[in-house]
Design a protein around this motif. Structure first.
Motif, PDB file in Angstrom:
ATOM      1  N   VAL A 128      15.700  45.173  17.787  1.00 55.44           N
ATOM      2  CA  VAL A 128      15.322  44.240  18.845  1.00 55.44           C
ATOM      3  C   VAL A 128      16.049  42.930  18.591  1.00 55.44           C
ATOM      4  N   THR A 129      16.703  42.435  19.613  1.00 54.93           N
ATOM      5  CA  THR A 129      17.378  41.146  19.533  1.00 54.93           C
ATOM      6  C   THR A 129      17.043  40.360  20.791  1.00 54.93           C
ATOM      7  N   GLU A 130      17.448  39.107  20.832  1.00 52.64           N
ATOM      8  CA  GLU A 130      17.216  38.310  22.035  1.00 52.64           C
ATOM      9  C   GLU A 130      18.478  38.311  22.882  1.00 52.64           C
ATOM     10  N   ARG A 131      18.289  38.534  24.159  1.00 52.83           N
ATOM     11  CA  ARG A 131      19.385  38.556  25.130  1.00 52.83           C
ATOM     12  C   ARG A 131      18.945  37.688  26.297  1.00 52.83           C
ATOM     13  N   ASP A 132      19.657  36.611  26.537  1.00 57.68           N
ATOM     14  CA  ASP A 132      19.277  35.662  27.587  1.00 57.68           C
ATOM     15  C   ASP A 132      17.842  35.174  27.411  1.00 57.68           C
ATOM     16  N   GLY A 133      17.453  34.960  26.141  1.00 58.53           N
ATOM     17  CA  GLY A 133      16.131  34.439  25.837  1.00 58.53           C
ATOM     18  C   GLY A 133      15.010  35.458  25.890  1.00 58.53           C
ATOM     19  N   GLN A 134      15.330  36.708  26.188  1.00 62.27           N
ATOM     20  CA  GLN A 134      14.320  37.756  26.280  1.00 62.27           C
ATOM     21  C   GLN A 134      14.549  38.804  25.199  1.00 62.27           C
ATOM     22  N   PRO A 135      13.475  39.353  24.631  1.00 62.17           N
ATOM     23  CA  PRO A 135      13.667  40.411  23.635  1.00 62.17           C
ATOM     24  C   PRO A 135      14.224  41.667  24.310  1.00 62.17           C
ATOM     25  N   THR A 136      15.230  42.251  23.679  1.00 62.60           N
ATOM     26  CA  THR A 136      15.847  43.479  24.173  1.00 62.60           C
ATOM     27  C   THR A 136      15.912  44.447  23.008  1.00 62.60           C
ATOM     28  N   GLY A 137      15.253  45.583  23.160  1.00 61.64           N
ATOM     29  CA  GLY A 137      15.191  46.563  22.088  1.00 61.64           C
ATOM     30  C   GLY A 137      15.911  47.844  22.450  1.00 61.64           C
ATOM     31  N   ILE A 138      16.420  48.511  21.426  1.00 65.71           N
ATOM     32  CA  ILE A 138      17.054  49.812  21.619  1.00 65.71           C
ATOM     33  C   ILE A 138      16.529  50.786  20.568  1.00 65.71           C
ATOM     34  N   VAL A 139      16.432  52.042  20.972  1.00 62.19           N
ATOM     35  CA  VAL A 139      16.051  53.118  20.072  1.00 62.19           C
ATOM     36  C   VAL A 139      17.330  53.693  19.494  1.00 62.19           C
ATOM     37  N   LEU A 140      17.348  53.907  18.185  1.00 63.48           N
ATOM     38  CA  LEU A 140      18.517  54.425  17.476  1.00 63.48           C
ATOM     39  C   LEU A 140      18.209  55.779  16.868  1.00 63.48           C
ATOM     40  N   ARG A 141      19.235  56.604  16.753  1.00 66.66           N
ATOM     41  CA  ARG A 141      19.104  57.884  16.056  1.00 66.66           C
ATOM     42  C   ARG A 141      20.248  58.009  15.067  1.00 66.66           C
ATOM     43  N   PHE A 185      26.672  45.078  20.214  1.00 67.80           N
ATOM     44  CA  PHE A 185      26.284  46.486  20.256  1.00 67.80           C
ATOM     45  C   PHE A 185      25.166  46.693  21.275  1.00 67.80           C
ATOM     46  N   VAL A 186      24.153  45.843  21.244  1.00 65.81           N
ATOM     47  CA  VAL A 186      23.050  45.944  22.215  1.00 65.81           C
ATOM     48  C   VAL A 186      23.588  45.735  23.631  1.00 65.81           C
ATOM     49  N   GLU A 187      24.496  44.821  23.801  1.00 65.54           N
ATOM     50  CA  GLU A 187      25.092  44.577  25.126  1.00 65.54           C
ATOM     51  C   GLU A 187      25.801  45.820  25.650  1.00 65.54           C
ATOM     52  N   ARG A 188      26.484  46.555  24.773  1.00 66.70           N
ATOM     53  CA  ARG A 188      27.156  47.791  25.190  1.00 66.70           C
ATOM     54  C   ARG A 188      26.144  48.842  25.634  1.00 66.70           C
ATOM     55  N   VAL A 189      24.968  48.855  25.026  1.00 68.22           N
ATOM     56  CA  VAL A 189      23.904  49.782  25.442  1.00 68.22           C
ATOM     57  C   VAL A 189      23.368  49.399  26.816  1.00 68.22           C
ATOM     58  N   VAL A 190      23.233  48.116  27.057  1.00 69.10           N
ATOM     59  CA  VAL A 190      22.611  47.621  28.284  1.00 69.10           C
ATOM     60  C   VAL A 190      23.588  47.555  29.456  1.00 69.10           C
ATOM     61  N   GLU A 191      24.865  47.328  29.220  1.00 70.40           N
ATOM     62  CA  GLU A 191      25.820  46.989  30.273  1.00 70.40           C
ATOM     63  C   GLU A 191      25.854  47.978  31.441  1.00 70.40           C
TER      64      GLU A 191
END
Length: 163
Positions: A55-68, A154-160
Protein backbone atom coordinates in the motif's frame (compact mmCIF):
# COMPACT_ATOMS: atom_id res chain seq x y z
CA UNK A 1 2.87 7.95 5.09
CA UNK A 2 -0.26 8.94 6.96
CA UNK A 3 -1.76 6.51 9.46
CA UNK A 4 -4.33 4.15 7.96
CA UNK A 5 -7.11 2.22 9.59
CA UNK A 6 -7.75 -1.44 8.84
CA UNK A 7 -10.80 -0.44 6.77
CA UNK A 8 -8.76 2.08 4.76
CA UNK A 9 -6.13 -0.55 4.00
CA UNK A 10 -8.77 -3.07 2.89
CA UNK A 11 -10.56 -0.47 0.74
CA UNK A 12 -7.32 0.64 -0.93
CA UNK A 13 -6.75 -2.48 -3.07
CA UNK A 14 -7.21 -1.74 -6.76
CA UNK A 15 -6.42 -5.16 -8.23
CA UNK A 16 -8.34 -7.50 -5.93
CA UNK A 17 -11.67 -9.21 -6.48
CA UNK A 18 -14.22 -9.20 -3.67
CA UNK A 19 -13.42 -12.79 -2.70
CA UNK A 20 -9.70 -11.90 -2.49
CA UNK A 21 -10.46 -8.93 -0.24
CA UNK A 22 -12.10 -11.25 2.28
CA UNK A 23 -8.81 -13.18 2.47
CA UNK A 24 -6.58 -10.16 3.19
CA UNK A 25 -4.81 -10.79 6.49
CA UNK A 26 -3.13 -7.81 8.08
CA UNK A 27 0.07 -8.35 10.05
CA UNK A 28 -0.39 -9.28 13.71
CA UNK A 29 1.34 -6.07 14.78
CA UNK A 30 -0.76 -3.79 12.53
CA UNK A 31 -1.97 -1.71 15.49
CA UNK A 32 1.67 -0.97 16.41
CA UNK A 33 2.67 0.30 12.95
CA UNK A 34 4.84 3.43 13.12
CA UNK A 35 3.27 5.23 10.16
CA UNK A 36 5.47 8.33 10.55
CA UNK A 37 8.49 6.33 9.41
CA UNK A 38 6.89 4.45 6.51
CA UNK A 39 7.22 5.42 2.87
CA UNK A 40 4.86 2.57 1.95
CA UNK A 41 3.30 -0.33 3.81
CA UNK A 42 4.12 -3.85 2.62
CA UNK A 43 3.79 -7.25 4.26
CA UNK A 44 3.66 -10.93 3.40
CA UNK A 45 0.34 -12.64 4.07
CA UNK A 46 0.70 -14.45 7.40
CA UNK A 47 -1.63 -17.27 6.25
CA UNK A 48 -1.16 -17.72 2.50
CA UNK A 49 2.36 -18.55 1.36
CA UNK A 50 3.59 -16.54 -1.61
CA UNK A 51 1.02 -13.80 -1.22
CA UNK A 52 1.80 -10.24 -0.19
CA UNK A 53 0.37 -6.76 -0.12
CA UNK A 54 1.73 -3.30 -0.80
CA UNK A 55 0.00 0.00 0.00
CA UNK A 56 1.35 3.39 -0.98
CA UNK A 57 -0.11 6.86 -1.34
CA UNK A 58 -1.14 8.00 -4.80
CA UNK A 59 -2.52 11.52 -5.16
CA UNK A 60 -2.93 11.62 -1.38
CA UNK A 61 -5.03 8.45 -1.29
CA UNK A 62 -3.94 4.98 -0.17
CA UNK A 63 -3.56 2.61 -3.12
CA UNK A 64 -2.98 -1.06 -2.44
CA UNK A 65 -2.07 -3.98 -4.65
CA UNK A 66 -2.15 -7.72 -4.07
CA UNK A 67 1.11 -9.50 -4.94
CA UNK A 68 1.90 -13.12 -5.70
CA UNK A 69 5.38 -14.60 -5.52
CA UNK A 70 6.49 -16.97 -8.25
CA UNK A 71 7.08 -20.53 -7.14
CA UNK A 72 10.42 -22.24 -7.66
CA UNK A 73 13.98 -21.48 -6.79
CA UNK A 74 16.77 -19.65 -8.52
CA UNK A 75 20.15 -21.12 -9.34
CA UNK A 76 21.73 -17.70 -8.79
CA UNK A 77 23.91 -17.06 -5.73
CA UNK A 78 22.69 -13.50 -5.26
CA UNK A 79 19.91 -11.32 -6.60
CA UNK A 80 18.88 -7.70 -6.41
CA UNK A 81 15.49 -6.39 -5.36
CA UNK A 82 14.17 -3.99 -8.01
CA UNK A 83 12.49 -1.80 -5.40
CA UNK A 84 15.16 -1.23 -2.75
CA UNK A 85 18.16 -2.13 -4.96
CA UNK A 86 19.55 -4.32 -2.20
CA UNK A 87 21.64 -7.38 -3.03
CA UNK A 88 20.33 -10.44 -1.21
CA UNK A 89 20.96 -14.18 -1.27
CA UNK A 90 18.96 -15.52 -4.23
CA UNK A 91 16.43 -17.27 -2.01
CA UNK A 92 15.54 -13.93 -0.39
CA UNK A 93 14.45 -12.28 -3.64
CA UNK A 94 11.45 -13.48 -5.66
CA UNK A 95 9.53 -12.46 -8.74
CA UNK A 96 6.29 -10.91 -7.51
CA UNK A 97 3.44 -10.33 -9.93
CA UNK A 98 0.43 -8.09 -9.56
CA UNK A 99 -2.69 -8.41 -11.63
CA UNK A 100 -3.44 -5.09 -13.34
CA UNK A 101 -6.39 -3.06 -12.15
CA UNK A 102 -9.61 -2.82 -14.12
CA UNK A 103 -10.50 -4.63 -17.33
CA UNK A 104 -6.89 -5.52 -18.18
CA UNK A 105 -6.53 -7.40 -14.90
CA UNK A 106 -9.85 -9.16 -15.33
CA UNK A 107 -8.51 -10.34 -18.71
CA UNK A 108 -5.44 -11.80 -16.98
CA UNK A 109 -2.86 -9.06 -17.61
CA UNK A 110 -0.24 -8.67 -14.92
CA UNK A 111 3.16 -7.15 -14.35
CA UNK A 112 6.02 -8.32 -12.20
CA UNK A 113 9.25 -7.30 -10.61
CA UNK A 114 11.82 -8.83 -8.28
CA UNK A 115 11.31 -7.94 -4.62
CA UNK A 116 12.61 -8.99 -1.23
CA UNK A 117 10.60 -12.11 -0.34
CA UNK A 118 9.71 -10.76 3.11
CA UNK A 119 8.76 -7.38 1.57
CA UNK A 120 11.18 -5.67 3.98
CA UNK A 121 12.46 -3.13 1.43
CA UNK A 122 11.46 -0.25 3.69
CA UNK A 123 13.80 -1.48 6.41
CA UNK A 124 16.59 -2.66 4.09
CA UNK A 125 17.24 0.80 2.65
CA UNK A 126 17.71 2.18 6.14
CA UNK A 127 20.55 -0.20 7.02
CA UNK A 128 23.86 1.60 7.25
CA UNK A 129 26.12 -1.26 6.15
CA UNK A 130 25.83 -3.03 2.79
CA UNK A 131 24.19 -6.45 2.96
CA UNK A 132 26.59 -7.95 0.39
CA UNK A 133 30.39 -7.49 0.26
CA UNK A 134 30.36 -6.11 -3.30
CA UNK A 135 27.36 -3.81 -2.75
CA UNK A 136 28.00 -0.09 -3.00
CA UNK A 137 25.55 1.99 -1.02
CA UNK A 138 24.47 5.55 -1.64
CA UNK A 139 23.33 7.82 1.19
CA UNK A 140 20.38 6.58 3.22
CA UNK A 141 18.19 9.49 2.09
CA UNK A 142 19.01 8.79 -1.56
CA UNK A 143 18.17 5.09 -1.12
CA UNK A 144 14.88 5.92 0.64
CA UNK A 145 13.85 8.35 -2.10
CA UNK A 146 14.77 5.86 -4.83
CA UNK A 147 12.87 3.02 -3.19
CA UNK A 148 9.80 5.21 -2.74
CA UNK A 149 9.93 6.34 -6.39
CA UNK A 150 10.37 2.78 -7.73
CA UNK A 151 7.55 1.49 -5.51
CA UNK A 152 5.19 4.24 -6.63
CA UNK A 153 6.13 3.60 -10.29
CA UNK A 154 5.36 -0.11 -9.92
CA UNK A 155 1.96 0.63 -8.35
CA UNK A 156 1.29 3.18 -11.10
CA UNK A 157 1.93 0.50 -13.75
CA UNK A 158 -0.67 -1.71 -12.02
CA UNK A 159 -3.22 1.10 -11.92
CA UNK A 160 -2.60 2.81 -15.29
CA UNK A 161 -4.80 0.52 -17.36
CA UNK A 162 -7.82 1.10 -15.11
CA UNK A 163 -7.96 4.85 -15.68
Amino acid sequence: MRALTEDEVRESFVNAADDELRLVALPADFMLTDWDHLDFFAWPDPHIRGRGYLVTERDGQPTGIVLRAAQGSSQAHAAMCNLCHTMQPADQVALFTARKAGPAGRNGDSIGTYMCTDLSCHENVRLAAPLAPSEVRASVDHRIDGTRARTEAFVERVVESAV
